[in-house]
Design an enzyme around this catalytic site. Structure first.
Site, PDB file in Angstrom:
ATOM      1  N   ALA A  53      31.481  47.395  29.041  1.00 40.66           N
ATOM      2  CA  ALA A  53      32.705  46.585  29.111  1.00 40.66           C
ATOM      3  C   ALA A  53      32.445  45.124  28.792  1.00 40.66           C
ATOM      4  O   ALA A  53      33.255  44.460  28.135  1.00 40.66           O
ATOM      5  CB  ALA A  53      33.338  46.725  30.492  1.00 40.66           C
ATOM      6  N   ASP A  82      22.069  45.984  19.873  1.00 42.56           N
ATOM      7  CA  ASP A  82      21.097  46.346  20.894  1.00 42.56           C
ATOM      8  C   ASP A  82      20.502  45.037  21.359  1.00 42.56           C
ATOM      9  O   ASP A  82      20.151  44.175  20.548  1.00 42.56           O
ATOM     10  CB  ASP A  82      20.028  47.293  20.370  1.00 42.56           C
ATOM     11  CG  ASP A  82      19.353  48.051  21.508  1.00 42.56           C
ATOM     12  OD1 ASP A  82      20.075  48.550  22.392  1.00 42.56           O
ATOM     13  OD2 ASP A  82      18.114  48.136  21.531  1.00 42.56           O
TER      14      ASP A  82
END
Length: 203
Positions: free
Chosen positions: A11, A69
């Site tokens: 989120a 990432d």
């Protein structure tokens, strides 16, 4: 309107990415909203994991995919937690447990230097042979006691000496300007707005 699938269900990341791509009029959809599960992250480098996630999301949806990432690398720990930042303390994943393990690992260490690292990968389609790859970092120090209520991950322990506060004390706007992900995304937005890469359109 152009549409991109974000290869993440985090989120915090989704909020940052959506906010930064909004000026381009790009509709951001999450992979979970399209019924796509998270890809495995078996690799030992950030860029390989980001590529795997983006390709998984793009192949599953037929849309351009954006993946990042990221993690925190600590000098005294020879770069750990690194690619294992999200699961540093094992399963189930927990920011609180990860932070506790990091603080314990640095007990007695005088070198508290650390940096957040982010690599962003944009695939225009699932078989894109030339992915857009952008990297950036954010340097600070690890403190033992958490400060601040904002952010996520290691932010309450990531102290910024030049600002005299932690990442968790920054507003979203402040963080987007100076964070590893914010800087990388800003460069991506600039690249897209200047048409330095193939326009992002559904395939």
């Amino acid at each position: 309107m152009n549409k991109i699938v974000i290869a993440s269900n985090n989120a915090g990341k989704l909020a940052e990415i959506s906010r930064l791509l909004a000026p381009l009029g790009i509709e951001v959809v999450t992979q979970s909203s399209l019924g796509v599960t998270e890809a495995d992250e078996p690799h030992m480098t950030f860029v390989e994991n980001a590529l795997a996630k983006a390709r998984h999301a793009s192949l599953a949806t037929g849309l351009p995919a954006l993946a990042d990432d990221s993690g925190i690398c600590v000098s005294a720990l020879r770069g750990d937690p690194g690619v294992f930042s999200a699961r540093y303390a094992g399963e189930p994943r927990s920011d609180e447990r990860n932070n506790r393990k990091l603080v314990e690992a640095l007990h007695g260490q005088s070198d508290r230097r650390a940096y957040y690292y982010c690599v962003i990968v944009l695939l225009r389609h699932g078989q894109d042979p030339q992915p857009v790859i952008i990297e950036d970092t954010w340097r600070g120090e690890i403190i033992a006691e958490p400060i601040g209520q904002g952010g996520f991950g290691y932010d309450p322990h990531f102290f910024l000496p030049e600002l005299g506060k932690t990442a968790a004390e920054l507003s979203i706007e402040e963080k987007n300007r100076i964070s590893h992900r914010g800087k990388a995304l800003a460069r991506l937005v600039q690249m897209l707005s200047e048409n330095e890469t193939v326009p992002v359109v559904p395939v």
